[in-house]
Each structure stands twice: as C-alpha cells, then as structure tokens.
Design a protein around this motif. Structure first.
Motif, PDB file in Angstrom:
ATOM      1  N   ASN A 202       0.804  -1.211   0.000  1.00  0.00           N
ATOM      2  CA  ASN A 202       0.000   0.000   0.000  1.00  0.00           C
ATOM      3  C   ASN A 202       0.842   1.268   0.000  1.00  0.00           C
ATOM      4  N   LEU A 203       1.882   1.285   0.794  1.00  0.00           N
ATOM      5  CA  LEU A 203       2.727   2.469   0.889  1.00  0.00           C
ATOM      6  C   LEU A 203       3.445   2.735  -0.436  1.00  0.00           C
ATOM      7  N   GLN A 204       3.823   1.678  -1.159  1.00  0.00           N
ATOM      8  CA  GLN A 204       4.444   1.860  -2.478  1.00  0.00           C
ATOM      9  C   GLN A 204       3.490   2.577  -3.428  1.00  0.00           C
ATOM     10  N   VAL A 205       2.231   2.165  -3.415  1.00  0.00           N
ATOM     11  CA  VAL A 205       1.227   2.785  -4.284  1.00  0.00           C
ATOM     12  C   VAL A 205       1.032   4.240  -3.873  1.00  0.00           C
ATOM     13  N   ALA A 206       0.942   4.502  -2.585  1.00  0.00           N
ATOM     14  CA  ALA A 206       0.769   5.873  -2.090  1.00  0.00           C
ATOM     15  C   ALA A 206       1.944   6.760  -2.513  1.00  0.00           C
ATOM     16  N   GLU A 207       3.151   6.248  -2.390  1.00  0.00           N
ATOM     17  CA  GLU A 207       4.331   7.023  -2.781  1.00  0.00           C
ATOM     18  C   GLU A 207       4.338   7.293  -4.282  1.00  0.00           C
ATOM     19  N   TRP A 208       3.926   6.299  -5.076  1.00  0.00           N
ATOM     20  CA  TRP A 208       3.856   6.487  -6.520  1.00  0.00           C
ATOM     21  C   TRP A 208       2.825   7.559  -6.871  1.00  0.00           C
ATOM     22  N   VAL A 209       1.651   7.515  -6.233  1.00  0.00           N
ATOM     23  CA  VAL A 209       0.605   8.507  -6.488  1.00  0.00           C
ATOM     24  C   VAL A 209       1.102   9.902  -6.103  1.00  0.00           C
ATOM     25  N   LYS A 210       1.775  10.015  -4.988  1.00  0.00           N
ATOM     26  CA  LYS A 210       2.310  11.315  -4.556  1.00  0.00           C
ATOM     27  C   LYS A 210       3.313  11.842  -5.581  1.00  0.00           C
ATOM     28  N   ASP A 211       4.255  11.027  -5.989  1.00  0.00           N
ATOM     29  CA  ASP A 211       5.247  11.449  -6.995  1.00  0.00           C
ATOM     30  C   ASP A 211       4.565  11.842  -8.300  1.00  0.00           C
ATOM     31  N   PHE A 212       3.608  11.044  -8.741  1.00  0.00           N
ATOM     32  CA  PHE A 212       2.868  11.315  -9.975  1.00  0.00           C
ATOM     33  C   PHE A 212       2.150  12.660  -9.865  1.00  0.00           C
ATOM     34  N   ALA A 213       1.468  12.895  -8.749  1.00  0.00           N
ATOM     35  CA  ALA A 213       0.702  14.126  -8.544  1.00  0.00           C
ATOM     36  C   ALA A 213       1.611  15.354  -8.514  1.00  0.00           C
ATOM     37  N   GLU A 214       2.739  15.226  -7.842  1.00  0.00           N
ATOM     38  CA  GLU A 214       3.647  16.371  -7.730  1.00  0.00           C
ATOM     39  C   GLU A 214       4.244  16.765  -9.078  1.00  0.00           C
ATOM     40  N   LYS A 215       4.346  15.842 -10.001  1.00  0.00           N
ATOM     41  CA  LYS A 215       4.859  16.149 -11.343  1.00  0.00           C
ATOM     42  C   LYS A 215       3.821  16.861 -12.202  1.00  0.00           C
ATOM     43  N   MET A 216       2.587  16.900 -11.755  1.00  0.00           N
ATOM     44  CA  MET A 216       1.508  17.516 -12.537  1.00  0.00           C
ATOM     45  C   MET A 216       1.476  19.036 -12.408  1.00  0.00           C
ATOM     46  N   ASP A 217       2.227  19.606 -11.515  1.00  0.00           N
ATOM     47  CA  ASP A 217       2.322  21.056 -11.354  1.00  0.00           C
ATOM     48  C   ASP A 217       0.953  21.694 -11.119  1.00  0.00           C
ATOM     49  N   LEU A 218       0.249  21.206 -10.136  1.00  0.00           N
ATOM     50  CA  LEU A 218      -1.061  21.729  -9.761  1.00  0.00           C
ATOM     51  C   LEU A 218      -0.916  22.670  -8.573  1.00  0.00           C
ATOM     52  N   GLU A 219      -1.928  23.455  -8.329  1.00  0.00           N
ATOM     53  CA  GLU A 219      -1.931  24.318  -7.152  1.00  0.00           C
ATOM     54  C   GLU A 219      -2.408  23.517  -5.949  1.00  0.00           C
ATOM     55  N   ALA A 220      -1.588  22.550  -5.561  1.00  0.00           N
ATOM     56  CA  ALA A 220      -1.941  21.659  -4.454  1.00  0.00           C
ATOM     57  C   ALA A 220      -0.670  21.113  -3.815  1.00  0.00           C
ATOM     58  N   GLN A 221      -0.783  20.845  -2.534  1.00  0.00           N
ATOM     59  CA  GLN A 221       0.274  20.150  -1.799  1.00  0.00           C
ATOM     60  C   GLN A 221      -0.230  18.751  -1.518  1.00  0.00           C
ATOM     61  N   PHE A 222       0.641  17.774  -1.688  1.00  0.00           N
ATOM     62  CA  PHE A 222       0.274  16.379  -1.463  1.00  0.00           C
ATOM     63  C   PHE A 222       1.134  15.820  -0.343  1.00  0.00           C
ATOM     64  N   GLU A 223       0.505  15.068   0.549  1.00  0.00           N
ATOM     65  CA  GLU A 223       1.258  14.392   1.605  1.00  0.00           C
ATOM     66  C   GLU A 223       0.644  13.031   1.883  1.00  0.00           C
ATOM     67  N   ILE A 224       1.511  12.107   2.224  1.00  0.00           N
ATOM     68  CA  ILE A 224       1.043  10.776   2.587  1.00  0.00           C
ATOM     69  C   ILE A 224       0.627  10.794   4.056  1.00  0.00           C
ATOM     70  N   VAL A 225      -0.554  10.290   4.315  1.00  0.00           N
ATOM     71  CA  VAL A 225      -1.058  10.148   5.682  1.00  0.00           C
ATOM     72  C   VAL A 225      -1.207   8.644   5.903  1.00  0.00           C
ATOM     73  N   ASP A 226      -0.265   8.093   6.636  1.00  0.00           N
ATOM     74  CA  ASP A 226      -0.186   6.647   6.838  1.00  0.00           C
ATOM     75  C   ASP A 226      -0.963   6.246   8.089  1.00  0.00           C
ATOM     76  N   ILE A 227      -2.070   5.534   7.897  1.00  0.00           N
ATOM     77  CA  ILE A 227      -2.891   5.141   9.049  1.00  0.00           C
ATOM     78  C   ILE A 227      -2.126   4.240  10.010  1.00  0.00           C
ATOM     79  N   LYS A 228      -1.101   3.576   9.519  1.00  0.00           N
ATOM     80  CA  LYS A 228      -0.312   2.700  10.394  1.00  0.00           C
ATOM     81  C   LYS A 228       0.392   3.503  11.489  1.00  0.00           C
TER      82      LYS A 228
END
Length: 187
Positions: A17-43
């Motif tokens: 799960n964490l691998q997928v979350a990290e991939w999504v975060k990296d993918f999102a940050e490359k999109m240059d949107l007006e947003a900050q992304f952070e992983i919130v790990d329930i563990k």
C-alpha cells in the motif's frame, strides 16, 4: 492552494500500500497543480479497534485520546483526499474502516479520489469505500484508479504500474484537486 492527503489503506507488515501511495504522490507532484500532497499513513496512528460506547472524541480514555486528537487534527487540516485501498474480501480493510470511523465532522464537505488495487482491480472495495465516504459527506470523484496485482505488481510485491494508467490517474488527481478547491469555499 489546497492540501490533499494521500490516505494509506493498509497496516499489514508486508503491505504494498505504501508503495502505491508514494507512486501517487510522486505522480501528482509532477503535474504542477496548485496543491500540496502528503502521505497520511494510518499505520502511524496505531488505532485500537473502535469498540466504544460513545465516539472516541467523547470517550475519557487516555490510550486513544492522543491518537484521536492527532488524527482529528490531521484530517481537519486537509482539503481533500486520495484513498489508496487494497481489496480484502470484496471490501476495504478493517484498519481503514476503523481509522475512518474514529472521527466524523472532520471529513465533511471535502473531495476524495480513490485508487484501488487487487486481483479484480479493487472494484468492489472502491464501491464500498464510496458508500462509506458518502455517508460522511465526502464527495467522491470519478474515475477511480484501478491496478491489478497480476499486471501492475512484479511478483505481487513491487508496484510497477503500466503507463496505460497515466491518463486515468491524471483525471483522478485533477478532479480531486478541483473539487477540493470548490468545496473549500463552503466549509
């Protein structure tokens, strides 16, 4: 600028799960949107099983109060979410449902995208999560990310998504960010 939390959906020791979350975060940050992304790990929150007579925020138990307060504060400061959920028995994990149930109002009037993975693309888990989130007044966007354990993971343990998913993921992320901006105006 909106803050988007990428919520992990598994706490298992051997989780991908964490691998997928990290991939999504990296993918999102490359999109240059007006947003900050952070992983919130329930563990990291280490919730005990929700089994209280009253909601945890009202309970007078020291073992969970600090955890609940930290979780409440984290979710409250976010404008939207991207949930990363595996599929277990045609639904989400008990640990994700447990984390969601610990708080209530902090979720409301926010947007959420869903990224699922499993042997059947986590379609049933995604539908289950959409229903749960709708009950908390979270607007879920479509489409959703759907990854296969057989084709998007090497040996079912290392996340290596096919490029064919990129257009869908861009849509999930863009729509989540845009809806989060819109819903921020009514909170």
């Amino acid at each position: 600028m909106v803050k988007i939390g990428i919520i992990t959906g598994s706490t298992r020791p051997a989780r991908v799960n964490l691998q997928v979350a990290e991939w999504v975060k990296d993918f999102a940050e490359k999109m240059d949107l007006e947003a900050q992304f952070e992983i919130v790990d329930i563990k990291e929150y280490d919730f005990p099983m929700f089994n209280e007579d009253v909601p945890p925020a009202m309970a007078n138990k020291e073992y969970s109060q600090d955890t609940v307060n930290a979780w409440s504060q984290k979710i409250d400061e976010l404008d939207g979410f991207i949930f990363i959920t595996p599929e277990y028995n045609k639904s989400i994990t008990s640990s994700l449902k447990n984390a969601i149930d610990y708080i209530g109002p902090e979720w409301g009037n926010k947007a959420a995208g869903i990224v699922g993975y499993g042997s059947t693309l986590a379609v049933a888990a995604t539908l289950s999560l959409r229903q749960i989130l709708g009950n908390l007044n979270i607007a879920t966007v479509t489409p959703f990310g759907a990854f296969s354990l057989f084709t998007d993971f090497e040996n079912m343990t290392t996340f290596k998504p096919a490029e064919i998913h990129n257009a869908t993921m861009e849509n999930v992320i863009n729509t989540t960010v845009n809806w989060s901006k819109g819903l921020k105006t009514i909170r």
